[in-house]
Scaffold this motif. Structure first.
Motif, PDB file in Angstrom:
ATOM      1  N   ASN A 165       0.839  -1.183   0.000  1.00  0.00           N
ATOM      2  CA  ASN A 165       0.000   0.000   0.000  1.00  0.00           C
ATOM      3  C   ASN A 165       0.878   1.238   0.000  1.00  0.00           C
ATOM      4  O   ASN A 165       0.811   2.070  -0.897  1.00  0.00           O
TER       5      ASN A 165
ATOM      6  N   ARG B 295       2.400   3.308  -3.269  1.00  0.00           N
ATOM      7  CA  ARG B 295       2.730   2.096  -4.014  1.00  0.00           C
ATOM      8  C   ARG B 295       3.030   2.396  -5.473  1.00  0.00           C
ATOM      9  O   ARG B 295       3.561   1.551  -6.179  1.00  0.00           O
TER      10      ARG B 295
ATOM     11  N   ASP C 242       3.343  -1.250   4.470  1.00  0.00           N
ATOM     12  CA  ASP C 242       2.020  -1.860   4.575  1.00  0.00           C
ATOM     13  C   ASP C 242       1.920  -2.892   3.460  1.00  0.00           C
ATOM     14  O   ASP C 242       1.927  -2.536   2.281  1.00  0.00           O
ATOM     15  N   VAL C 243       1.831  -4.149   3.860  1.00  0.00           N
ATOM     16  CA  VAL C 243       1.943  -5.247   2.899  1.00  0.00           C
ATOM     17  C   VAL C 243       0.705  -6.133   2.949  1.00  0.00           C
ATOM     18  O   VAL C 243       0.188  -6.443   4.019  1.00  0.00           O
ATOM     19  N   LYS C 244       0.268  -6.544   1.761  1.00  0.00           N
ATOM     20  CA  LYS C 244      -0.801  -7.527   1.637  1.00  0.00           C
ATOM     21  C   LYS C 244      -0.156  -8.858   1.279  1.00  0.00           C
ATOM     22  O   LYS C 244       0.589  -8.943   0.300  1.00  0.00           O
ATOM     23  N   ASN C 245      -0.441  -9.888   2.071  1.00  0.00           N
ATOM     24  CA  ASN C 245       0.201 -11.180   1.860  1.00  0.00           C
ATOM     25  C   ASN C 245      -0.493 -12.033   0.801  1.00  0.00           C
ATOM     26  O   ASN C 245       0.117 -12.935   0.228  1.00  0.00           O
ATOM     27  N   SER C 246      -1.770 -11.789   0.570  1.00  0.00           N
ATOM     28  CA  SER C 246      -2.504 -12.548  -0.443  1.00  0.00           C
ATOM     29  C   SER C 246      -3.625 -11.676  -0.970  1.00  0.00           C
ATOM     30  O   SER C 246      -3.915 -10.611  -0.430  1.00  0.00           O
ATOM     31  N   ILE C 247      -4.297 -12.139  -2.017  1.00  0.00           N
ATOM     32  CA  ILE C 247      -5.256 -11.306  -2.728  1.00  0.00           C
ATOM     33  C   ILE C 247      -6.424 -10.885  -1.851  1.00  0.00           C
ATOM     34  O   ILE C 247      -6.949  -9.801  -1.997  1.00  0.00           O
TER      35      ILE C 247
ATOM     36  N   ALA D  67      -6.317 -10.651   1.554  1.00  0.00           N
ATOM     37  CA  ALA D  67      -5.870 -10.269   2.889  1.00  0.00           C
ATOM     38  C   ALA D  67      -5.930  -8.763   3.087  1.00  0.00           C
ATOM     39  O   ALA D  67      -6.006  -7.984   2.127  1.00  0.00           O
ATOM     40  N   SER D  68      -5.882  -8.357   4.353  1.00  0.00           N
ATOM     41  CA  SER D  68      -5.772  -6.942   4.684  1.00  0.00           C
ATOM     42  C   SER D  68      -4.299  -6.541   4.686  1.00  0.00           C
ATOM     43  O   SER D  68      -3.412  -7.387   4.773  1.00  0.00           O
ATOM     44  N   TYR D  69      -4.061  -5.248   4.594  1.00  0.00           N
ATOM     45  CA  TYR D  69      -2.687  -4.770   4.680  1.00  0.00           C
ATOM     46  C   TYR D  69      -2.223  -4.825   6.136  1.00  0.00           C
ATOM     47  O   TYR D  69      -2.947  -4.427   7.051  1.00  0.00           O
ATOM     48  N   LEU D  70      -1.025  -5.312   6.326  1.00  0.00           N
ATOM     49  CA  LEU D  70      -0.413  -5.364   7.640  1.00  0.00           C
ATOM     50  C   LEU D  70       0.857  -4.524   7.631  1.00  0.00           C
ATOM     51  O   LEU D  70       1.549  -4.459   6.618  1.00  0.00           O
TER      52      LEU D  70
END
Length: 122
Positions: free
Chosen positions: A32, A53, A99-104, A106-109
């Protein structure tokens, strides 16, 4: 999991320059935003710069505007911080944040690097 590894810190003289890098690896579907923060002894962590991003700088901390530049290389999953006209008050531990999304679905962590020390001598 996601790992953020900073590099490029060290010792510089006032008026000098340093370039920090932060490389992301691991389970990354998308970003993100990414950012640099810093924390000096006995002070709160503060934002240095944030980049979208799409590679567009979003904001800079007031104390670094005009001196620091944040950039990114999305293909390399790397964010940079070019620091010019360094001052002793820039001395701090600099942290990378993403801020990273691990899968399609998922929420950003938010993930943090381990930090890299920047020391500016007068």
């Amino acid at each position: 999991q996601v790992q953020l590894v900073e590099s490029g810190g060290g010792l510089a003289q006032a008026g000098g320059s340093l370039r920090l890098s932060c490389a992301a690896s691991g389970c990354i579907f998308g970003f993100n935003a990414m950012a640099w923060y810093r924390q000096a002894p006995e002070k709160q962590r503060e934002v240095v710069g944030t980049i979208s991003r799409f590679g567009d700088p979003i904001n800079y901390g007031d104390s670094v505007k005009g001196r620091f530049t944040i950039s990114s290389n999305n293909a390399k999953k790397t964010v940079y911080l070019q620091m010019n006209s360094l001052k002793p008050e820039d001395t701090a531990v600099y942290y990378c944040n993403a801020d990273v999304k691990n899968s399609i679905g998922a929420s950003y962590l938010a993930y943090w690097g381990q930090g890299t020390q920047v020391t500016v001598s007068s």
